[in-house]
Design a protein around this motif. Structure first.
Motif, PDB file in Angstrom:
ATOM      1  N   ASP A   1      50.943  16.497 -19.745  1.00 21.89           N
ATOM      2  CA  ASP A   1      51.075  15.482 -18.705  1.00 21.89           C
ATOM      3  C   ASP A   1      52.512  15.479 -18.194  1.00 21.89           C
ATOM      4  O   ASP A   1      53.458  15.290 -18.968  1.00 21.89           O
ATOM      5  CB  ASP A   1      50.697  14.117 -19.265  1.00 21.89           C
TER       6      ASP A   1
ATOM      7  N   ILE B   1      57.689  14.507 -19.838  1.00 21.78           N
ATOM      8  CA  ILE B   1      56.570  15.442 -19.996  1.00 21.78           C
ATOM      9  C   ILE B   1      56.022  15.246 -21.402  1.00 21.78           C
ATOM     10  O   ILE B   1      56.792  15.168 -22.357  1.00 21.78           O
ATOM     11  CB  ILE B   1      57.048  16.895 -19.796  1.00 21.78           C
ATOM     12  N   GLN B   2      54.708  15.138 -21.499  1.00 16.65           N
ATOM     13  CA  GLN B   2      54.072  14.959 -22.804  1.00 16.65           C
ATOM     14  C   GLN B   2      53.150  16.151 -23.072  1.00 16.65           C
ATOM     15  O   GLN B   2      52.291  16.453 -22.252  1.00 16.65           O
ATOM     16  CB  GLN B   2      53.196  13.696 -22.820  1.00 16.65           C
TER      17      GLN B   2
ATOM     18  N   SER C   1      44.405  18.083 -12.958  1.00 16.99           N
ATOM     19  CA  SER C   1      44.471  17.194 -11.808  1.00 16.99           C
ATOM     20  C   SER C   1      45.929  16.943 -11.451  1.00 16.99           C
ATOM     21  O   SER C   1      46.819  17.021 -12.294  1.00 16.99           O
ATOM     22  CB  SER C   1      43.753  15.879 -12.113  1.00 16.99           C
ATOM     23  N   GLU C   2      46.141  16.680 -10.166  1.00 17.35           N
ATOM     24  CA  GLU C   2      47.509  16.473  -9.686  1.00 17.35           C
ATOM     25  C   GLU C   2      47.910  15.011  -9.782  1.00 17.35           C
ATOM     26  O   GLU C   2      47.065  14.113  -9.758  1.00 17.35           O
ATOM     27  CB  GLU C   2      47.602  16.911  -8.227  1.00 17.35           C
ATOM     28  N   LYS C   3      49.225  14.816  -9.872  1.00 17.45           N
ATOM     29  CA  LYS C   3      49.774  13.454  -9.874  1.00 17.45           C
ATOM     30  C   LYS C   3      50.934  13.424  -8.887  1.00 17.45           C
ATOM     31  O   LYS C   3      51.646  14.425  -8.746  1.00 17.45           O
ATOM     32  CB  LYS C   3      50.321  13.126 -11.271  1.00 17.45           C
TER      33      LYS C   3
ATOM     34  N   HIS D   1      48.251  16.762 -14.603  1.00 21.06           N
ATOM     35  CA  HIS D   1      47.656  16.425 -15.897  1.00 21.06           C
ATOM     36  C   HIS D   1      46.640  17.506 -16.252  1.00 21.06           C
ATOM     37  O   HIS D   1      45.777  17.849 -15.455  1.00 21.06           O
ATOM     38  CB  HIS D   1      46.977  15.048 -15.844  1.00 21.06           C
TER      39      HIS D   1
ATOM     40  N   THR E   1      46.763  18.666 -24.458  1.00 17.75           N
ATOM     41  CA  THR E   1      46.872  18.041 -23.139  1.00 17.75           C
ATOM     42  C   THR E   1      48.330  18.131 -22.720  1.00 17.75           C
ATOM     43  O   THR E   1      49.245  18.114 -23.545  1.00 17.75           O
ATOM     44  CB  THR E   1      46.440  16.560 -23.146  1.00 17.75           C
TER      45      THR E   1
ATOM     46  N   SER F   1      55.150  13.722 -15.680  1.00 20.05           N
ATOM     47  CA  SER F   1      55.504  12.582 -14.834  1.00 20.05           C
ATOM     48  C   SER F   1      56.913  12.801 -14.289  1.00 20.05           C
ATOM     49  O   SER F   1      57.532  13.831 -14.538  1.00 20.05           O
ATOM     50  CB  SER F   1      55.482  11.294 -15.644  1.00 20.05           C
TER      51      SER F   1
ATOM     52  N   GLU G   1      43.959  19.067 -19.332  1.00 28.88           N
ATOM     53  CA  GLU G   1      43.266  19.028 -20.634  1.00 28.88           C
ATOM     54  C   GLU G   1      42.688  20.420 -20.820  1.00 28.88           C
ATOM     55  O   GLU G   1      41.939  20.895 -19.971  1.00 28.88           O
ATOM     56  CB  GLU G   1      42.121  18.005 -20.631  1.00 28.88           C
TER      57      GLU G   1
ATOM     58  N   GLY H   1      54.022  17.194 -10.791  1.00 26.96           N
ATOM     59  CA  GLY H   1      53.224  16.207 -11.497  1.00 26.96           C
ATOM     60  C   GLY H   1      51.805  16.707 -11.674  1.00 26.96           C
ATOM     61  O   GLY H   1      51.127  17.079 -10.706  1.00 26.96           O
TER      62      GLY H   1
END
Lengths: 678, 678
Positions: free
Chosen positions: B115, B121-122, B37-39, B155, B113, B117, B157, B153
């Protein structure tokens, strides 16, 4: 008596200069053989080609070379051979005959004769190494036309001028994996080089596994080092190609990496040693007054010398400025105590200790020319690297040989300086020096040096080749083989054939340019790259502070090479234009290509790697457009002339780590237009 | 209740099809992740990028991947990073966190995952292998524009559909040196493949050093084999990338090489065994009735299994036609004696003996699907390779899983057959089969197979890539990820980025074409290569008799690849021309390029490798010229139409081992001209 003299003179004259030059136009041999004559014959390359090896070949050097020869011949010609391996009978139409398998050292006999007749080819030599040199020559003689592949009738008698014809590769500044070394060893063998000098350690990394001192690979290599097995593999690979391997463990300076693992051996207590990321000369130095230093080196040398069977062992010894020695009171006290006046004396003390460690290991100590001090024994081998750029009037080579040392020259062969091929080709190791027979014998030969501050596995081949092929000729062929246009003419096909060995000096350009453009049409960048060369003589790295070892080396400068191909053609056209550029369709064709190039470049979607190129591209197009219009119309106005001069001035400055190497010609054309058309 | 259902339906619909397709247009991820999904965020890539690893990383997989990531990021963007290595504090703006270091097996958790931001970045995962999969995803998300390099950006999984996502490389037919394997392992990791199946032996060579049976490398390898140390090196290299290594020692058939070293183990007494030089299925077979055969295999397996820590061990077992068994009376007698009716029964007897040898070595026996006979125990693992081309209605995969065997599929993924990428991409391992949970679990996954009859180190990459990246997606992503145009759109940048890893699938074309032309201008040959593909499904080698292992593989066909790029574009244009080709400037532009191409080709000096291309070049130009003139003028005369048809007919036949893959489109245009313009 007179007649004989005249005959000898004619013979000499024809075979060594006029006749030789004619032959050089026909045969793309490099290095050029000692004696060569033509025969009215042709050996056709078809599926019946077979090779017999008439000798015991227990090191398999000749078998290996013969198999490689057959593969390359087949791949090059497209001929489907019936026999892909040497035939076990002695009926091959290529006959290789040699007397003995040799070990590799400075006495190795590499001479051979090659004789090509209509139906048979003979390679004869004293040793197996001579035989593989002959096969390398034969492969360079492959010719083709619309109907045939063939070897021309020729007779060659050949042997090298120098016994030491080396290439040094620095694997410390940028690590070079085994495959990079292997393909370059193949390249070396193809031009008959016989020494691979492996610069294994430096401030930026220690690249040898040590079981005795495992912290070396653990903390001083970033995980990039050769295992013992890999070293054996490289040495064996080189040996098969008739190439000796000389390892270099650079001490006591250039020691940041060693000291990052074993700081207790350093000259400055409390100093935080770390792997160096920049290029340059650094202070970390082993402590020559600490017995532990010698214990460490003795154990290390005992461990690794068995991996390197060669008699010579290089201990570096260069560029120790002694700063940390000066800053250490104990070291200063030690000097006084031992009557060592200068840091050079202290380093000699260190070198002599090393020689005593190496002697029982049956190794001759070799070092860069800083080791040449009055008290170093003549058993040491001097590697002359400094020249006028390093404050010497001339290299130490002749001096060393006259003082009784064996010596090898690298001054003049620093290929990382990005100088044109003719520069290196024109350096004769001995020059006009008058030497006794013994002095001459002590001059073993020379080495091209590939320092790796600014090269990665992707780019190193394009910095080594093709210039090193011409340097190899300087080391093998007689001094009289020195015609630069004929060298350049032969270098082209020799360079291109290096691709057969997996050498990437040609293909890496497009890989880099595709990367720069996110895989868009790279033709406009290719055009630019053909007139640009990387900045020379270390200017690119501005004293070592611009690039770290992990900086990107996928930039425009990395796609550019020395002796940029269009620049060379264009500069020659302009230098011969006899004040009539308008008559040169080729000159105009280049100008028009560059005039239109920015339009092509403009169509590309830009990114951060391409944007810095924009200025260069615009200015080139501006200059080329005005020049071509002016030349074609035989007129130029003040305003265009202004624009032309402004753009040209910008073009003359370094851009994105390259120089545009046609600016002198463009300036010449500009002056011409101003003088004649304004 | 209804509302929730509607919501779930919408969610499912938007995230899995429409929304997903939109995202696929924007992000060049391959394999496509499970959930994305986009952020509204952007992480800028500048010199301050740093990586922290928040975990013990004692296998160094994550550190290794992080360093590679930083190098590739820097080389790709041109950004000079301040920190070239993971930072030792936990303040990196890229944070990698994982719970444990894992061993590699079919249970390995590869989920992660990711992520992204604005400022951080995680990457989070259960295992270190999951973390490196996440880093591979992150690198694919690198984007740039005129001002910035950034990560969007997002996310994600993600976890794989199959636990076994393999590539088999046959190093027997043509030996592939360690560096070829390493770069392909890097390529595999970049698309999250996790099994390297190493086909080490076959009729054409035995490629493993044996200290117990040294004749294997001495007489059965032509000197081309891996030492134990090299095997360990490759296995360790793969392990760092999260890739398991499954060795294959192919027995009892495909045994010419083994028997050339140890003929006493053969099934036909007095037969002269020799390394096979051709391709095909051959008779030499180990004697399954000879206890010495088992002694040999037991000793050999004991020696080499420690080199391969993986639990699975592949014993081949394919294509034994039993001819030599039939010809040996003792073997026939043995069958009777042991109640073995068919040769298949005898082979099962052999396989069961092998399983008993392997079990105490902690190895699971895996074999090609011929081993699937009623009496083989379910501990065996079935590798399904046969499909309709081999006389089966469908592969044995489902059958094997239903019968209780673990199974891996290769039918449909034979990349050496030179079929288009969509062919392989469209093969779903499970398809519509209804399986129990247990049956599904026993379907481990699949492998692409690179058989090497017609590839060398120069060409193998261009046969593996980029198609294998799309196959990797088939193995990792859900079944629903199957849109072919969107796959092709993403495959382009993924393919191009493989060059960063040293993979030569793009660069080898020009190397070959330069070799073909003696380094002349290759542009006309490039144009031809972009519409030609190597003959498919083993047609090139006419049953194995045209090419020997040492034949040249530097021909035009070797420069051509599957999914020829201009052909793809042109065929699409023509298929969409709506009976108005004259409106398509692009179609005409292609035709004009081909029309003019022969003039370019004609300027080249010809040799024996180029001459066979002449006919293809002439006919293509003829056809293109007449078509383009006809379309532009909206007329064609009888004579031109005749020439057109004759040339086209010739073009439709195979030439120089390639097929011209635009002939259907040319035929369509021809028909159109005939119908409308005559």
């Amino acid at each position: 008596m007179k007649k004989i003299l005249l005959f000898l003179l004619l013979l000499n004259c024809s075979s060594n200069s006029i006749g030789q030059n004619e032959l050089m136009k026909q045969y793309n041999l490099m290095p050029w053989p000692k004696e060569i004559s033509e025969k009215p014959a042709k050996f056709f390359i078809n599926s019946d080609v077979t090779i017999s090896i008439n000798a015991q070949d227990d090191k398999h050097r000749v078998r290996n070379a013969a198999v490689m020869f057959l593969r390359r011949l087949s791949n090059r010609t497209g001929v489907f051979l019936n026999e892909g391996f040497p035939v076990n009978n002695s009926k091959g139409n290529i006959q290789i005959t040699f007397s003995k398998v040799t070990s590799l050292n400075i006495e190795t006999d590499e001479s051979y004769t090659l004789d090509i007749s209509d139906n048979s080819i003979q390679i004869n030599s004293n040793t197996d190494v001579g035989a593989i040199r002959g096969l390398a020559t034969l492969l360079q003689l492959t010719q083709n036309n619309t109907t045939d592949n063939f070897f021309p009738g020729i007779h060659i008698e050949d042997s090298p001028r120098f016994v030491w014809r080396g290439l040094m590769i620095d694997v410390a500044r940028h690590f070079q994996p085994v495959e990079v070394l292997k393909r370059n060893l193949e390249g070396m063998a193809s031009v008959k080089m016989n020494v691979f000098h492996w610069h294994l350690t430096d401030d930026q990394g220690f690249r040898v596994e040590s079981k005795t001192y495992p912290k070396l690979q653990e903390f001083a290599s970033d995980g990039q080092y050769y295992t013992h097995e890999q070293i054996k593999e490289v040495v064996a690979y080189a040996n098969k190609l008739g190439i000796r391997v000389i390892p270099e463990i650079d001490v006591p300076g250039h020691a940041s990496a060693i000291l990052s693992a074993y700081p207790e051996l350093g000259s400055k207590k409390g100093f935080t040693y770390a792997i160096e990321r920049y290029a340059g000369v650094f202070d970390p130095t082993l402590d020559p007054t600490n017995e532990k230093t010698y214990e460490f080196l003795e154990n290390l040398f005992k461990e690794i010398t068995p991996l390197f069977p060669d008699e010579y062992f290089h201990i570096g010894g260069d560029e120790n400025e002694g700063k940390h020695w000066n800053e250490n009171q104990n070291i200063q006290a030690f000097k006084k105590e031992h009557g060592l006046e200068t840091n050079h004396d202290l380093q000699t003390y260190f070198n002599i200790k090393l020689e005593k460690i190496l002697a029982p290991l049956n190794k001759k100590l070799m070092g860069w020319d800083e080791i040449l001090t009055p008290s170093i024994p003549t058993t040491a081998v001097i590697h002359s690297w400094r020249g006028e750029h390093e404050g010497l009037e001339q290299s130490t080579l002749i001096e060393a040989s006259q003082k009784g040392y064996q010596a090898v020259l690298s001054a003049g062969y620093y290929i990382d300086r990005m100088l044109p091929v003719e520069h290196h080709y024109s350096v004769d190791p001995i020059g006009g020096a008058a030497l006794t027979k013994e002095e001459r014998k002590r001059i073993l030969g020379a080495e091209a040096t590939m320092w790796s501050e600014l090269v990665t596995p992707l780019t190193i081949d394009s910095r080594i080749w093709p210039r090193t092929a011409a340097i190899a000729e300087r080391f093998w062929s007689t001094k009289e083989v020195n015609d630069i246009p004929l060298m350049k003419k032969r270098l082209k096909p020799v360079s291109f054939n290096l691709e057969e060995l997996g050498i990437t000096h040609i293909s890496s350009r497009d890989v880099i340019l595709r990367g720069m453009t996110n895989n868009q049409d790279i033709s406009s960048l290719i055009t630019l790259s053909k007139i640009c060369e990387p900045l020379k003589v270390y200017e690119r790295n501005k004293g070592g502070i611009e690039y770290k070892s992990f900086s990107p080396f996928t930039l425009f400068a990395d796609a550019c090479v020395v002796d940029a191909e269009d620049a060379e053609m264009f500069n020659e056209l302009v230098s011969n234009f006899n004040n009539q550029p308008e008559n040169s369709a080729k000159t105009l064709s280049y100008l028009n290509q560059w005039a239109n190039n920015h339009a092509l470049f403009s169509r590309l979607e830009k990114n951060q790697k391409m944007i810095p190129l924009e200025e260069l591209s615009v200015n080139l197009s501006n200059v080329a457009k005005i020049l071509s219009t002016s030349i074609e119309s035989k007129s130029i106005n003040e305003s265009d002339l202004d624009t032309l001069k402004t753009s040209l001035s910008t073009l003359e400055k370094p851009h994105v780590d390259v120089e545009v190497v046609i600016t002198k010609s463009l300036r010449l054309l500009t002056d011409y237009c101003e003088t004649n058309f304004l």
